[in-house]
Motif scaffolding. Structure first.
Motif, PDB file in Angstrom:
ATOM      1  N   LYS A  39       0.903  -1.165   0.122  1.00 15.53           N
ATOM      2  CA  LYS A  39      -0.088  -0.013   0.070  1.00 15.53           C
ATOM      3  C   LYS A  39       0.801   1.102  -0.082  1.00 15.53           C
ATOM      4  CE  LYS A  39      -3.984   1.991   2.456  1.00 15.53           C
ATOM      5  NZ  LYS A  39      -4.803   2.073   3.615  1.00 15.53           N
ATOM      6  N   GLN A  41       2.170   4.777   0.750  1.00 10.73           N
ATOM      7  CA  GLN A  41       1.923   5.696   1.680  1.00 10.73           C
ATOM      8  C   GLN A  41       3.164   6.904   1.461  1.00 10.73           C
ATOM      9  OE1 GLN A  41       2.139   3.660   5.304  1.00 10.73           O
ATOM     10  NE2 GLN A  41      -0.033   3.205   5.089  1.00 10.73           N
ATOM     11  N   ALA A  42       2.808   8.113   1.893  1.00 16.08           N
ATOM     12  CA  ALA A  42       3.648   9.164   1.951  1.00 16.08           C
ATOM     13  C   ALA A  42       4.711   9.218   2.960  1.00 16.08           C
ATOM     14  CB  ALA A  42       3.222  10.468   1.905  1.00 16.08           C
ATOM     15  N   GLN A 328       7.742  15.262   1.969  1.00 17.99           N
ATOM     16  CA  GLN A 328       6.956  13.992   1.973  1.00 17.99           C
ATOM     17  C   GLN A 328       6.901  13.564   0.502  1.00 17.99           C
ATOM     18  OE1 GLN A 328       5.325  12.445   4.450  1.00 17.99           O
ATOM     19  NE2 GLN A 328       6.678  13.669   5.826  1.00 17.99           N
ATOM     20  N   LEU A 330       6.012  10.217  -2.309  1.00 19.61           N
ATOM     21  CA  LEU A 330       5.614   8.633  -2.622  1.00 19.61           C
ATOM     22  C   LEU A 330       6.659   7.888  -2.894  1.00 19.61           C
ATOM     23  CD1 LEU A 330       1.794   9.369  -4.175  1.00 19.61           C
ATOM     24  CD2 LEU A 330       2.403   8.859  -1.602  1.00 19.61           C
ATOM     25  N   GLU A 378      -1.769   8.093  -3.042  1.00 23.72           N
ATOM     26  CA  GLU A 378      -1.529   7.517  -1.648  1.00 23.72           C
ATOM     27  C   GLU A 378      -2.720   6.584  -1.353  1.00 23.72           C
ATOM     28  OE1 GLU A 378      -0.355   8.681   2.955  1.00 23.72           O
ATOM     29  OE2 GLU A 378      -1.036  10.271   1.571  1.00 23.72           O
ATOM     30  N   GLY A 379      -2.485   5.352  -1.029  1.00 20.32           N
ATOM     31  CA  GLY A 379      -3.459   4.573  -0.914  1.00 20.32           C
ATOM     32  C   GLY A 379      -3.505   3.345  -1.939  1.00 20.32           C
TER      33      GLY A 379
END
Length: 402
Positions: A39, A41-42, A328, A330, A378-379
């Motif tokens: 998954k 996520q940042a 931040q 990805l 994200e996700g």
């Protein structure tokens, strides 16, 4: 009997066709591929900025001629290592030696004239002293004769003679004083001549010393534009010597990034020509003037060789990576990224457990992960090391998301 036979044959055909259909379906319908997913996520990563630059020695001595003369000797070549004080170039010094002898002779002459002037002053002082004594005697005699003359004890002629002698003694004393003052003034002129002669001598000695070009530092000769027999003049470039003990990378940093770079900051430096892994450096100087053409600042980074076998040289191309904070981003594992021609993509899994090809744009690498600039959110669930059987639209059986 005949009707029962037809019924049995029909059932057998139906059973055969039914078995054949099941076999064909089992061949065309593949089971879902088992895959591992992650998954997205940042994550917080170091924000770095890379700048290009050139390696230069911290100390570069450009040696030029200070006198006019023909080069009669060059003791070194490019690449030679030299010590501080070592003779490098000689220029013909015959005219300079002659000028030095002339200055020294002028100094000796002026010092002899000073001795004579001091003798004359001593004689003038003695003469003035004698003239003052004669004047004192004449003045006292005149005073006595004046009283006698008033009492009519001496004649007018005698009084006039004494008065005349007093006037003459006074004139002699004034002349002696003037001569002494003239001698003192002449001495001052001679002292000035001596000072000038000393300055000329020092200048001639300095010019003579400039005919021998010595190395100011320990280092290596990098350029030698001068040739034997060439006429040197003040400003003529003869040699360049650079210090090998400390080199710097002078990197050009964009105006918008310069405010995040500070003195003493550690920097990762890569020099491709040396074939080494990135080495450590430290910001030692930030040139305050902005280059109006490139809108960049020059950041000077002191380099430390990773081992004794590493030798820096001026002019090498290098890259500096500055740590300007955190951001931040990805990221995905490197093994999840697929390439096909000019396309870069990953496979993502939707809620229906179906794989979809997603085109992406990658950014900076961070160890075994790569920054994703576009194409993912994200996700999203990304397939790790997708099997070759996974295609766009294929059914998959995802494992536990990490």
């Amino acid at each position: 009997m005949k009707g029962s036979l037809f019924i049995l044959i029909g059932c057998a055909v139906a059973l055969f066709l039914s078995c054949g259909s099941k076999e064909d379906f089992s061949k065309t319908a593949s089971p879902p591929q088992k895959v591992k997913i992650e998954k997205i996520q940042a994550a917080s990563v170091e924000d770095t900025y890379e700048a290009m630059g050139t390696v230069r020695s911290k100390t570069i001595s450009v040696l030029s001629s200070k006198v006019i003369g023909r080069i009669i000797s060059i003791q070194v070549r490019e690449g030679d290592r030299v010590k501080a004080g070592q003779l490098l170039v000689e220029i013909d010094d015959r005219e300079m030696k002659a000028q030095l002898e002339k200055s020294r002779a002028g100094l000796r002459e002026a010092q002899y004239a000073l001795d004579e002037a001091e003798k004359a002053i001593r004689a003038g002082e003695a003469e003035k002293k004698a003239a003052d004594a004669r004047l004192a005697l004449a003045s006292s005699t005149l005073d006595r004769y004046k009283g006698l003359y008033e009492r009519r004890s001496v004649s007018s002629q005698e009084y006039d003679e004494v008065q005349t002698k007093n006037t003459a003694a006074k004139a002699d004393a004034d002349q002696a004083s003037e001569r002494l003052q003239a001698l003192v003034a002449k001495k001052s002129q001679i002292i000035a001549r001596i000072d000038q002669a000393k300055a000329d001598t020092v200048n001639a000695e300095a010019s003579l010393s400039h005919s021998r070009i010595l190395s100011p530092i320990d280092g290596i000769v990098t350029t030698k534009p001068a040739d034997l027999g060439q006429m040197a003049a003040p400003g003529t470039h003869l040699l360049s010597v650079e210090d090998e003990s400390l080199y710097r990378l002078e990197a050009l940093v964009e105006e918008s990034r310069s405010g995040r770079i500070h003195l003493g900051a550690s920097v990762s430096v890569s020099i491709d020509a040396l074939g080494h892994n990135p080495m450590s450096g430290q910001v030692s100087e930030i040139v305050p003037a902005l280059d109006p053409a490139s809108r960049s600042y020059i950041i000077k980074i002191d380099l430390r060789a990773p081992d004794s076998s590493t030798f820096f040289r001026s002019g090498l191309f290098g890259k500096a990576r500055f740590n300007t904070g955190t951001k931040q981003v990805l990221t995905v594992p490197v093994q999840s990224i697929q390439e096909r021609g000019q396309l870069t993509f990953v496979y993502v899994v939707d809620s229906a457990k179906t794989a979809h090809m997603r085109l992406i744009q990658t950014g900076k690498p961070y160890g075994d992960r790569v920054e994703i600039l576009s194409g993912l959110s994200e996700g999203d669930l990304v397939i790790l090391e997708p099997p070759s059987a996974v295609k766009d639209g294929a059914a998959v059986e995802p494992g536990e998301a990490s």
